[in-house]
Design a protein around this motif. Structure first.
Motif, short mmCIF file in Angstrom:
data_model
loop_
_atom_site.label_atom_id
_atom_site.label_comp_id
_atom_site.label_asym_id
_atom_site.label_seq_id
_atom_site.Cartn_x
_atom_site.Cartn_y
_atom_site.Cartn_z
N TYR A 1 10.24 51.60 42.78
CA TYR A 1 9.73 50.23 42.61
C TYR A 1 9.06 49.72 43.89
O TYR A 1 8.00 49.12 43.84
CB TYR A 1 10.92 49.35 42.21
N PHE B 1 18.12 48.55 38.22
CA PHE B 1 17.62 49.92 38.27
C PHE B 1 18.78 50.87 37.98
O PHE B 1 19.94 50.53 38.24
CB PHE B 1 17.06 50.25 39.66
N SER C 1 10.63 52.23 36.45
CA SER C 1 12.03 52.35 36.88
C SER C 1 12.83 51.06 36.69
O SER C 1 14.04 51.05 36.85
CB SER C 1 12.10 52.80 38.35
N VAL C 2 12.16 49.97 36.29
CA VAL C 2 12.84 48.70 36.02
C VAL C 2 13.54 48.82 34.67
O VAL C 2 12.92 49.07 33.66
CB VAL C 2 11.84 47.52 36.01
N ARG C 3 14.86 48.64 34.66
CA ARG C 3 15.64 48.72 33.42
C ARG C 3 15.78 47.38 32.76
O ARG C 3 15.84 47.27 31.54
CB ARG C 3 17.02 49.32 33.70
N GLY D 1 15.60 54.62 41.72
CA GLY D 1 14.75 53.76 40.90
C GLY D 1 14.20 52.59 41.68
O GLY D 1 13.04 52.20 41.51
N GLN D 2 15.02 52.02 42.56
CA GLN D 2 14.57 50.91 43.39
C GLN D 2 13.57 51.41 44.43
O GLN D 2 12.60 50.71 44.75
CB GLN D 2 15.78 50.24 44.06
#
Length: 140
Positions: free
Chosen positions: A112, A103, A73-75, A108-109
């Motif tokens: 993580y 994210f 999920s890390v962009r 997403g965070q």
């Protein structure tokens, strides 16, 4: 074919660079309904080492931080140390290292935070730091 001016060239180059980096220039590119509902989240974490003068501890922390980029999920991730910029009252350069992670959204965070790689990072490296401060912000 219209004549390309310096301004149109720069605007096109900026749009292409932003697109290649995964960012959207909202004035240049309309967002879909799905992306309007998603708000990018920036997760900025500052670490103060227990042994502030230890290069070995700093290198170990940075080694651990680099493992976090493998979380799906890390962009985007930026890992850094205080810059040698002008000393001003508004600048806090007392931290040892920082990470800035982007994210797609809060979800997403959330992924993580509970991811095994993140949990392993905390387990294996938390003994190195005495203080951590987190700043999370979301697009407006």
């Amino acid at each position: 074919m219209e004549k390309q001016t310096r301004r149109t060239f720069l605007a096109t180059a900026a749009a292409l660079t932003a697109t290649a980096s995964g960012f959207s220039l909202s004035a240049q590119e309309p967002k879909s309904m799905e992306s309007k509902n998603k708000k990018m989240l920036a997760h900025h974490v500052f670490f103060w080492l227990k042994n502030r003068d230890s290069k070995e501890d700093l290198n170990k922390l940075i080694e651990g931080l680099r493992t976090l980029e493998k979380i799906e999920s890390v962009r985007s991730i930026h890992i850094g140390v205080p810059a040698s910029t002008e000393i001003r009252p508004v600048v806090d350069a007392t931290y040892s290292a920082s990470e800035l992670i982007f994210f797609d959204d809060v979800a997403g965070q959330d992924i993580y935070q509970v991811h095994p790689i993140h949990k392993k990072f905390v387990e294996n490296y938390s003994h190195l730091w005495e203080k951590v401060i987190v700043y999370d912000s979301i697009d407006i």
